[in-house]
Design an enzyme around this catalytic site. Structure first.
Site, short mmCIF file in Angstrom:
data_model
loop_
_atom_site.label_atom_id
_atom_site.label_comp_id
_atom_site.label_asym_id
_atom_site.label_seq_id
_atom_site.Cartn_x
_atom_site.Cartn_y
_atom_site.Cartn_z
N GLU A 1 0.84 -1.20 0.00
CA GLU A 1 0.00 0.00 0.00
C GLU A 1 0.88 1.26 0.00
O GLU A 1 0.88 2.06 0.94
CB GLU A 1 -0.96 -0.07 1.19
CG GLU A 1 -1.91 -1.26 1.08
CD GLU A 1 -2.74 -1.54 2.33
OE1 GLU A 1 -2.70 -0.71 3.27
OE2 GLU A 1 -3.42 -2.58 2.36
N ARG B 1 2.28 -8.31 0.73
CA ARG B 1 1.45 -7.68 1.78
C ARG B 1 2.06 -7.82 3.18
O ARG B 1 2.05 -6.87 3.97
CB ARG B 1 0.06 -8.32 1.75
CG ARG B 1 -0.85 -7.97 2.92
CD ARG B 1 -2.14 -8.78 2.78
NE ARG B 1 -2.98 -8.74 3.97
CZ ARG B 1 -4.06 -7.98 4.10
NH1 ARG B 1 -4.41 -7.15 3.14
NH2 ARG B 1 -4.79 -8.03 5.20
#
Length: 336
Positions: free
Chosen positions: A92, A145
């Protein structure tokens, strides 16, 4: 208060004075996604240039031995605090980019509302919490992630750090107990050094009760998420939290007409309930009255975590707008 030059040339001039033998980095200008080294180099510059306002702090070390760093911005003494953690999920990237932009605006903006917001709080900001995963996502696998700790004999790597906090950890079920799952929460609460050291830092270094706002910065659901993640039942002060979340969403909409959803995590995301998140820990364990996950926009359904570089500045501006509106609303509630 110290007078600031809004132009970024001050930071660039500081960069020119670095040792000629040191590694050269691109100056951060929000036209690209910076690496961990570039973020840390930028933090060093502002800490050196404005030591009376910006203080660096270290949370500890990651599994692979990288330092987890943050900055505290304090314009006036004895203020209530906001704590922002970012990039707990490696892929992200927009979250750490937005954090650096927020720091820049808190320092240099001449806008009255931003200056007022900056002065209302002590700002504790960790741009990259999952430092190992973040580096790996830049160097090896863009959509990684989790963290990078190997999981015993199964051949799988990494823990979802946002499932490793101690609040209700033991109730994780099903695939999330699979070490190869992207949502694997670890062997026990606080099993991961990154999460353990974050919670220890907050407990040991920030006066109890002074943090009034906790923000977990994520992407790419374009939403303000309230507690809870583990149940669709509403928190006791749901109306107050929704009032603040609406203020954020309304302020974001005013610039580029971007619509953010807002509500509890379990009801907005409409996915299987999960446990061990930082936001729920902050709200339930630390009793922080305003604890949100802010999900920034992404790159669309086909590439949600790959927001185009050309959209970075827009998202950063919207986050700034949203925080101004949110903190104004919190002020009316006399929380800060």
């Amino acid at each position: 208060m110290q007078s600031f030059d809004y132009e970024q040339r001050n930071v660039k001039e500081c960069e020119k004075k670095k040792n000629k033998n040191s590694k050269k980095y691109r100056p951060i200008d929000w036209s690209f996604y910076p690496t961990l080294d570039e973020i840390y180099n930028w933090l060093d510059l502002i800490i050196r240039k404005w030591p009376n306002i910006v203080t660096g702090f270290n949370i500890g070390y990651s599994y692979e031995g990288r330092l987890i760093r943050g900055v505290r911005l304090s314009f006036k003494p004895e203020k209530k605090a906001i704590f922002i953690e970012s990039n707990i999920h490696a892929r992200e990237w927009i979250t750490s980019a937005a954090c650096t932009y927020l720091i820049f605006e808190l320092l240099f903006s001449r806008d009255y509302e931003v200056r007022r917001m900056a002065n209302r709080l002590d700002w504790w900001i960790v741009p990259v919490l999952n430092v190992d995963g973040f580096v790996y996502s830049h160097e090896k696998e863009r959509l990684w992630r989790k963290s990078r700790r190997p999981i015993s004999d199964c051949g799988c790597i990494g823990v979802d750090l946002n499932r490793n906090f101690e609040y209700l950890w033991g109730q994780i079920l099903g695939i999330k107990h699979d070490p190869c799952s992207d949502q694997y929460g670890g062997t026990h609460p606080l099993s991961e050094p990154e999460v353990e050291q974050l919670t220890k830092f907050i407990n040991s270094n920030i006066p109890e009760g002074s943090i009034k706002i906790y923000i977990a910065l994520h992407s790419a659901a374009q939403a303000i998420l309230l507690p809870w993640t583990h149940t669709r039942e509403l928190p006791v002060d749901y109306d107050r939290l929704m009032y603040v979340a609406k203020a954020f969403a309304d302020a974001v909409f005013s610039r580029f007409y971007t619509k953010y959803r807002y509500g509890t995590s379990a009801n907005i995301l409409k996915c299987e309930e999960y446990y061990g998140t930082s936001k729920d820990w902050a709200y339930a364990v630390k009793a922080i009255p305003i604890a949100f996950t802010i999900e920034l926009p992404g790159g669309g359904r086909k590439a949600p975590f790959e927001l185009p570089k050309g959209a970075i500045l827009r998202v950063c501006l919207e986050l700034l707008d949203g925080l101004v509106g949110m903190i104004d609303a919190i002020k009316t509630l006399e929380i800060i």
